[in-house]
Design a protein around this motif. Structure first.
Motif, PDB file in Angstrom:
ATOM      1  N   LYS A  22     -86.937 -60.465  47.214  1.00  0.00           N
ATOM      2  CA  LYS A  22     -87.853 -60.979  48.244  1.00  0.00           C
ATOM      3  C   LYS A  22     -89.281 -61.259  47.756  1.00  0.00           C
ATOM      4  O   LYS A  22     -90.168 -60.427  47.839  1.00  0.00           O
ATOM      5  CB  LYS A  22     -87.921 -60.004  49.411  1.00  0.00           C
ATOM      6  CG  LYS A  22     -86.597 -59.814  50.100  1.00  0.00           C
ATOM      7  CD  LYS A  22     -86.703 -58.788  51.198  1.00  0.00           C
ATOM      8  CE  LYS A  22     -85.321 -58.455  51.723  1.00  0.00           C
ATOM      9  NZ  LYS A  22     -85.303 -57.247  52.510  1.00  0.00           N
ATOM     10  N   GLY A  23     -89.502 -62.433  47.234  1.00  0.00           N
ATOM     11  CA  GLY A  23     -90.825 -62.822  46.770  1.00  0.00           C
ATOM     12  C   GLY A  23     -91.103 -62.485  45.315  1.00  0.00           C
ATOM     13  O   GLY A  23     -92.139 -62.858  44.785  1.00  0.00           O
ATOM     14  N   ARG A  24     -90.195 -61.762  44.663  1.00  0.00           N
ATOM     15  CA  ARG A  24     -90.381 -61.392  43.260  1.00  0.00           C
ATOM     16  C   ARG A  24     -89.238 -61.918  42.397  1.00  0.00           C
ATOM     17  O   ARG A  24     -89.084 -61.517  41.259  1.00  0.00           O
ATOM     18  CB  ARG A  24     -90.444 -59.861  43.115  1.00  0.00           C
ATOM     19  CG  ARG A  24     -91.549 -59.212  43.890  1.00  0.00           C
ATOM     20  CD  ARG A  24     -91.558 -57.688  43.734  1.00  0.00           C
ATOM     21  NE  ARG A  24     -90.276 -57.085  44.058  1.00  0.00           N
ATOM     22  CZ  ARG A  24     -89.491 -56.468  43.151  1.00  0.00           C
ATOM     23  NH1 ARG A  24     -89.851 -56.357  41.908  1.00  0.00           N
ATOM     24  NH2 ARG A  24     -88.339 -55.939  43.524  1.00  0.00           N
ATOM     25  N   ASP A  25     -88.434 -62.809  42.944  1.00  0.00           N
ATOM     26  CA  ASP A  25     -87.261 -63.318  42.237  1.00  0.00           C
ATOM     27  C   ASP A  25     -87.667 -64.346  41.188  1.00  0.00           C
ATOM     28  O   ASP A  25     -88.482 -65.235  41.451  1.00  0.00           O
ATOM     29  CB  ASP A  25     -86.295 -63.940  43.245  1.00  0.00           C
ATOM     30  CG  ASP A  25     -85.040 -64.473  42.597  1.00  0.00           C
ATOM     31  OD1 ASP A  25     -84.500 -63.799  41.705  1.00  0.00           O
ATOM     32  OD2 ASP A  25     -84.608 -65.574  42.973  1.00  0.00           O
ATOM     33  N   ILE A  89     -82.888 -49.838  42.306  1.00  0.00           N
ATOM     34  CA  ILE A  89     -84.226 -49.252  42.190  1.00  0.00           C
ATOM     35  C   ILE A  89     -85.305 -50.320  42.144  1.00  0.00           C
ATOM     36  O   ILE A  89     -86.417 -50.122  42.633  1.00  0.00           O
ATOM     37  CB  ILE A  89     -84.300 -48.345  40.945  1.00  0.00           C
ATOM     38  CG1 ILE A  89     -83.491 -47.083  41.196  1.00  0.00           C
ATOM     39  CG2 ILE A  89     -85.732 -48.001  40.582  1.00  0.00           C
ATOM     40  CD1 ILE A  89     -83.348 -46.198  39.989  1.00  0.00           C
ATOM     41  N   SER A  90     -84.996 -51.475  41.576  1.00  0.00           N
ATOM     42  CA  SER A  90     -86.007 -52.531  41.466  1.00  0.00           C
ATOM     43  C   SER A  90     -86.003 -53.485  42.663  1.00  0.00           C
ATOM     44  O   SER A  90     -86.755 -54.453  42.677  1.00  0.00           O
ATOM     45  CB  SER A  90     -85.812 -53.325  40.172  1.00  0.00           C
ATOM     46  OG  SER A  90     -84.576 -54.005  40.205  1.00  0.00           O
ATOM     47  N   SER A  91     -85.195 -53.197  43.684  1.00  0.00           N
ATOM     48  CA  SER A  91     -85.185 -54.058  44.874  1.00  0.00           C
ATOM     49  C   SER A  91     -86.493 -53.898  45.644  1.00  0.00           C
ATOM     50  O   SER A  91     -87.140 -52.842  45.603  1.00  0.00           O
ATOM     51  CB  SER A  91     -84.000 -53.731  45.775  1.00  0.00           C
ATOM     52  OG  SER A  91     -84.206 -52.488  46.418  1.00  0.00           O
ATOM     53  N   THR A  92     -86.872 -54.909  46.357  1.00  0.00           N
ATOM     54  CA  THR A  92     -88.114 -54.892  47.122  1.00  0.00           C
ATOM     55  C   THR A  92     -88.085 -53.811  48.191  1.00  0.00           C
ATOM     56  O   THR A  92     -89.077 -53.110  48.408  1.00  0.00           O
ATOM     57  CB  THR A  92     -88.360 -56.268  47.769  1.00  0.00           C
ATOM     58  OG1 THR A  92     -88.429 -57.242  46.724  1.00  0.00           O
ATOM     59  CG2 THR A  92     -89.641 -56.298  48.565  1.00  0.00           C
ATOM     60  N   ASP A  93     -86.943 -53.652  48.861  1.00  0.00           N
ATOM     61  CA  ASP A  93     -86.844 -52.627  49.907  1.00  0.00           C
ATOM     62  C   ASP A  93     -87.073 -51.226  49.345  1.00  0.00           C
ATOM     63  O   ASP A  93     -87.806 -50.424  49.925  1.00  0.00           O
ATOM     64  CB  ASP A  93     -85.472 -52.692  50.587  1.00  0.00           C
ATOM     65  CG  ASP A  93     -85.287 -53.969  51.388  1.00  0.00           C
ATOM     66  OD1 ASP A  93     -86.305 -54.590  51.759  1.00  0.00           O
ATOM     67  OD2 ASP A  93     -84.122 -54.345  51.638  1.00  0.00           O
TER      68      ASP A  93
END
Length: 108
Positions: A22-25, A89-93
């Motif tokens: 989300k916005g960092r892809d 772990i690196s997911s935005t959520d």
């Protein structure tokens, strides 16, 4: 120059999209940069040599060139986590939740 724009568009069609970022892809970032590099689409003027270098690099990343060339022997990382665990772990959520809890307990 028109051909350059089309090859980038074809590459983007096969580029994987990570919905957990989300916005960092990376795919989203590349799409934005291509839009900036070709503001008039096929009519844009670009540096052909630089364009070719960038295209070949992105193509290698998209096709997992080096993953296939140098396969890993182990399924875990230096942290001992699997690929799926690292992705979680690196997911935005997860990062948002971690940041909120860190502020709650005044960590760091």
């Amino acid at each position: 120059m028109a051909g350059r724009y089309k090859i980038f568009l074809r590459l983007l069609e096969s580029w994987p999209v990570d919905t957990t970022k989300k916005g960092r892809d990376l795919g989203q970032h590349i799409r934005k940069k291509i839009t900036e590099a070709f503001p008039m689409g096929e009519a844009s003027t670009v540096n052909v040599e630089e364009c070719e270098k960038v295209y070949l690099s992105l193509k290698k990343i998209c096709e997992n060139h080096y993953v296939n060339k140098y396969p890993r022997r182990y399924s875990s990382s230096a942290s001992g986590l699997t690929h799926e665990q690292c992705a979680g772990i690196s997911s935005t959520d997860f990062l948002t939740e971690f940041s909120n809890k860190r502020r709650l307990f005044n960590w760091f």
